[in-house]
Design an enzyme around this catalytic site. Sequence first.
Site, mmCIF file in Angstrom:
data_model
loop_
_atom_site.group_PDB
_atom_site.id
_atom_site.type_symbol
_atom_site.label_atom_id
_atom_site.label_comp_id
_atom_site.label_asym_id
_atom_site.label_seq_id
_atom_site.Cartn_x
_atom_site.Cartn_y
_atom_site.Cartn_z
ATOM 1 N N LYS A 13 -2.582 5.096 -0.540
ATOM 2 C CA LYS A 13 -1.823 6.177 0.100
ATOM 3 C C LYS A 13 -1.351 7.216 -0.919
ATOM 4 O O LYS A 13 -1.500 8.408 -0.692
ATOM 5 C CB LYS A 13 -0.615 5.628 0.869
ATOM 6 C CG LYS A 13 -0.954 4.793 2.071
ATOM 7 C CD LYS A 13 0.267 4.363 2.850
ATOM 8 C CE LYS A 13 1.283 3.597 2.039
ATOM 9 N NZ LYS A 13 0.830 2.292 1.538
ATOM 10 N N ARG A 88 8.566 3.554 7.975
ATOM 11 C CA ARG A 88 7.991 2.218 7.771
ATOM 12 C C ARG A 88 8.429 1.235 8.844
ATOM 13 O O ARG A 88 7.903 0.128 8.894
ATOM 14 C CB ARG A 88 8.411 1.663 6.408
ATOM 15 C CG ARG A 88 7.676 2.278 5.272
ATOM 16 C CD ARG A 88 7.957 1.529 3.996
ATOM 17 N NE ARG A 88 7.130 2.068 2.929
ATOM 18 C CZ ARG A 88 7.164 1.649 1.686
ATOM 19 N NH1 ARG A 88 7.994 0.696 1.346
ATOM 20 N NH2 ARG A 88 6.387 2.173 0.784
ATOM 21 N N ARG A 127 -3.609 -2.910 -10.899
ATOM 22 C CA ARG A 127 -2.615 -1.879 -11.200
ATOM 23 C C ARG A 127 -1.453 -2.471 -11.995
ATOM 24 O O ARG A 127 -0.945 -1.838 -12.921
ATOM 25 C CB ARG A 127 -2.103 -1.241 -9.901
ATOM 26 C CG ARG A 127 -1.088 -0.141 -10.144
ATOM 27 C CD ARG A 127 -0.698 0.566 -8.872
ATOM 28 N NE ARG A 127 0.270 -0.221 -8.117
ATOM 29 C CZ ARG A 127 0.778 0.151 -6.949
ATOM 30 N NH1 ARG A 127 0.390 1.284 -6.378
ATOM 31 N NH2 ARG A 127 1.656 -0.600 -6.323
ATOM 32 N N ARG A 133 3.718 -3.087 -13.982
ATOM 33 C CA ARG A 133 4.710 -2.945 -12.913
ATOM 34 C C ARG A 133 5.291 -4.301 -12.532
ATOM 35 O O ARG A 133 4.572 -5.229 -12.195
ATOM 36 C CB ARG A 133 4.080 -2.274 -11.696
ATOM 37 C CG ARG A 133 3.804 -0.809 -11.964
ATOM 38 C CD ARG A 133 3.190 -0.107 -10.808
ATOM 39 N NE ARG A 133 3.965 -0.261 -9.585
ATOM 40 C CZ ARG A 133 3.869 0.560 -8.565
ATOM 41 N NH1 ARG A 133 3.053 1.590 -8.626
ATOM 42 N NH2 ARG A 133 4.576 0.356 -7.475
ATOM 43 N N ARG A 144 4.653 -8.515 0.442
ATOM 44 C CA ARG A 144 4.661 -7.121 0.895
ATOM 45 C C ARG A 144 3.656 -6.911 2.028
ATOM 46 O O ARG A 144 3.922 -6.150 2.962
ATOM 47 C CB ARG A 144 4.356 -6.172 -0.273
ATOM 48 C CG ARG A 144 5.521 -6.056 -1.245
ATOM 49 C CD ARG A 144 5.143 -5.346 -2.522
ATOM 50 N NE ARG A 144 4.742 -3.966 -2.289
ATOM 51 C CZ ARG A 144 4.041 -3.249 -3.165
ATOM 52 N NH1 ARG A 144 3.671 -3.779 -4.321
ATOM 53 N NH2 ARG A 144 3.717 -2.006 -2.899
#
Length: 193
Positions: A13, A88, A127, A133, A144
């Site tokens: 996204k 969301r 990622r 992260r 998630r």
Amino acid sequence: MRMLLIGPPGAGKGTQAVRVAKAYDIPAISTGDIFRTNVSQGTPLGLKAKEYMDRGAYVPDDLTNDLVLSRLAEDDTASGFLLDGFPRTLPQVFTLDECLTELGSGLDVVVQLVIEPEEVVRRLLKRAADQGRSDDTEDVIRHRLDVYQEQTHPLVAVYAERGLLVSVDAQGSMRAVTQRIFDALDGAVLHAG
């Protein structure tokens, strides 16, 4: 063009939002970017948001709504915008509806990025390794995805019922996915017109 990009974490996204917003010359408004900026700056909102983000949970509606709605009221959104990461939840849909009604507008299209869960896990683990992260461990990623299915996926039915939804395959190269989005938007605009 006033649009919403929806899809699970790792669907691309953020990447696609930047490309599409640039092509349509509208601002991309990303709750993730807003939160990450606040986290990196150590703001009170950022510290609060980080607690939720590190667990893979959604930042509560009250924290999110104020930031996004004030952003939508800025001058550069008058000719359109692309929302990424908001709404969301179903309550956020109705909050957004009220805000847009007050601003005298509404959404033109909702683009759903569709991707297999295992591809999401693969992408986000890569990622995490590339960017270091803290919110991208495999357990958090899977959590998630569960949260997305439970809280955000129901929005797909709402926007489909309103005739605003177009679905796009988000697997493959970044360029191929972008082209699929443009093709879907061309079809949606032609259909609406």
